[in-house]
Enzyme design. Structure first.
Site, PDB file in Angstrom:
ATOM      1  N   SER A 126       0.899  -1.168   0.005  1.00  0.00           N
ATOM      2  CA  SER A 126      -0.013  -0.026  -0.098  1.00  0.00           C
ATOM      3  C   SER A 126       0.897   1.147   0.033  1.00  0.00           C
ATOM      4  O   SER A 126       1.934   1.345   0.568  1.00  0.00           O
ATOM      5  CB  SER A 126      -0.893   0.023   1.210  1.00  0.00           C
ATOM      6  OG  SER A 126      -1.681   1.251   1.455  1.00  0.00           O
ATOM      7  N   GLU A 128       0.034   3.748   1.476  1.00  0.00           N
ATOM      8  CA  GLU A 128      -0.068   4.326   2.934  1.00  0.00           C
ATOM      9  C   GLU A 128       1.311   4.178   3.640  1.00  0.00           C
ATOM     10  O   GLU A 128       1.609   4.889   4.519  1.00  0.00           O
ATOM     11  CB  GLU A 128      -1.168   3.753   3.573  1.00  0.00           C
ATOM     12  CG  GLU A 128      -2.669   3.857   2.967  1.00  0.00           C
ATOM     13  CD  GLU A 128      -3.100   5.363   3.516  1.00  0.00           C
ATOM     14  OE1 GLU A 128      -2.601   6.033   4.371  1.00  0.00           O
ATOM     15  OE2 GLU A 128      -4.084   5.873   2.628  1.00  0.00           O
ATOM     16  N   TYR A 150      -2.811   0.688   9.908  1.00  0.00           N
ATOM     17  CA  TYR A 150      -3.080  -0.074   8.640  1.00  0.00           C
ATOM     18  C   TYR A 150      -1.683  -0.220   8.000  1.00  0.00           C
ATOM     19  O   TYR A 150      -1.123  -0.908   7.549  1.00  0.00           O
ATOM     20  CB  TYR A 150      -4.209   0.607   7.938  1.00  0.00           C
ATOM     21  CG  TYR A 150      -4.063  -0.069   6.316  1.00  0.00           C
ATOM     22  CD1 TYR A 150      -4.882  -1.064   6.044  1.00  0.00           C
ATOM     23  CD2 TYR A 150      -3.626   0.668   5.252  1.00  0.00           C
ATOM     24  CE1 TYR A 150      -4.755  -1.603   4.772  1.00  0.00           C
ATOM     25  CE2 TYR A 150      -3.551   0.203   4.212  1.00  0.00           C
ATOM     26  CZ  TYR A 150      -4.150  -0.501   3.911  1.00  0.00           C
ATOM     27  OH  TYR A 150      -4.222  -1.102   2.726  1.00  0.00           O
TER      28      TYR A 150
END
Length: 315
Positions: A126, A128, A150
């Protein structure tokens, strides 16, 4: 010979589109869910491929369950897409997030090592993980700076994949995907919230759409193109890590403006902002540099944010 693929989290957006792609390429496809018998797999049904997928129950956080499912499928390729997918929810459920993502990835890698199965392994990383890169597009060498549970979980899983690749000579690869959308996105994702609200308002609803920080900027792409990149990553000569992105960034405000404009609406008359939807720690700017994917995989996104909005709005 017919290849066999195992897709964890096949019921989600990416899992469904990936299954559709692999079936079109002649693969025998297995898909997992924690309880395959009770899951509805609406996304597979919407794509018309429900009857073409072999479904298995598998809880990635449980090693025995993971080992059993992989032993049944004996796949040539594993696409690991399962796990908690909401950044916002990860602040409320950090333990479940870490367990489902990090431990789930570890159990699949350990199962492959235990079974001595030479399957190629793809992990859904990801963007992120990068955090806010300060206006510089992130590539495969950009340091990670996770700012949510996450992102912490995805970062740990990323390094587990690299460790098993190097320590055990496994074909284990990371696809570091930036935001990608489609009609199969659940309603809890902000892009769907925006498009669906704009549609309802255009049909006469008097509601107001309440959002958080409209200044955040993201690199938005089209999900069916991104699953093509996943497949290409496992067809490469060598296992590696790849950033998958459009290379273009737009603010959430831009996304909202475009969405309401598709329905002939002025967004300022229908959208409110509230601190209630602000995250404890937010990435303000995110953009990927997909040059490596284009050079090595021959992959390049053809759709940008405005194209995605038009498709979602049915224009």
């Amino acid at each position: 010979m017919t290849k066999t693929a195992l897709i964890t989290g096949i019921g989600g957006q990416d899992g469904a589109y990936l299954a559709q792609l692999l079936i079109s390429k002649g693969y025998r496809v297995f898909g997992t869910s924690r309880d395959a018998g009770a899951s509805r797999f609406d996304s597979l049904a919407r794509l018309g491929i429900s009857g073409q997928v072999n479904l298995l129950s598998m809880a990635p956080h449980d090693f025995k369950s993971t080992l059993t499912a992989i032993s049944k499928a004996r796949p040539d390729e594993i696409y690991h897409l399962a796990g908690q997918t909401s950044v916002g929810l990860s602040f409320e459920q950090p333990s479940e997030t870490i367990e489902s993502i990090t431990i789930g990835t570890l159990n699949i890698l350990e199962s492959l090592r235990f079974l001595e199965l030479p399957a190629r392994f793809y992990h859904a990383g990801s963007s992120e993980c990068f955090g806010d890169t300060g206006g510089v597009p992130a590539n495969e060498h950009t340091p990670f700076n996770p700012v949510s549970p996450y992102a912490v979980a995805k970062s740990a899983a990323h390094w587990l994949v690299r460790n098993y690749r190097e320590a055990h000579n496994m074909f284990a690869a990371n696809g570091i995907l930036f935001n990608h959308e489609s009609e199969l996105r659940p309603a809890r994702f902000v892009t769907q919230k925006v498009v669906q609200a704009a549609h309802r308002i255009s049909c006469g609803s008097s509601e107001k759409l309440t959002l958080g920080d409209l200044s955040i900027s993201r690199d938005w792409g089209w999900a069916p193109e991104y699953v093509e990149a996943m497949w290409r990553i496992l067809q490469a000569d060598h296992a590696d890590d790849f950033v998958i992105a459009t290379g273009e960034t737009n603010s959430l405000k831009d996304f909202v403006i475009q969405s309401f404009a598709c329905f002939g609406l002025d967004w300022t008359e229908h959208v409110l902002q509230s601190d209630q939807f602000m995250r404890p720690n937010e990435i303000t700017w995110s953009q990927g540099n997909p040059d490596k994917a284009e050079k090595i995989l021959g992959w390049k996104a053809s759709k940008r944010m405005r194209d995605v909005v038009k498709i979602l709005c049915g224009v």
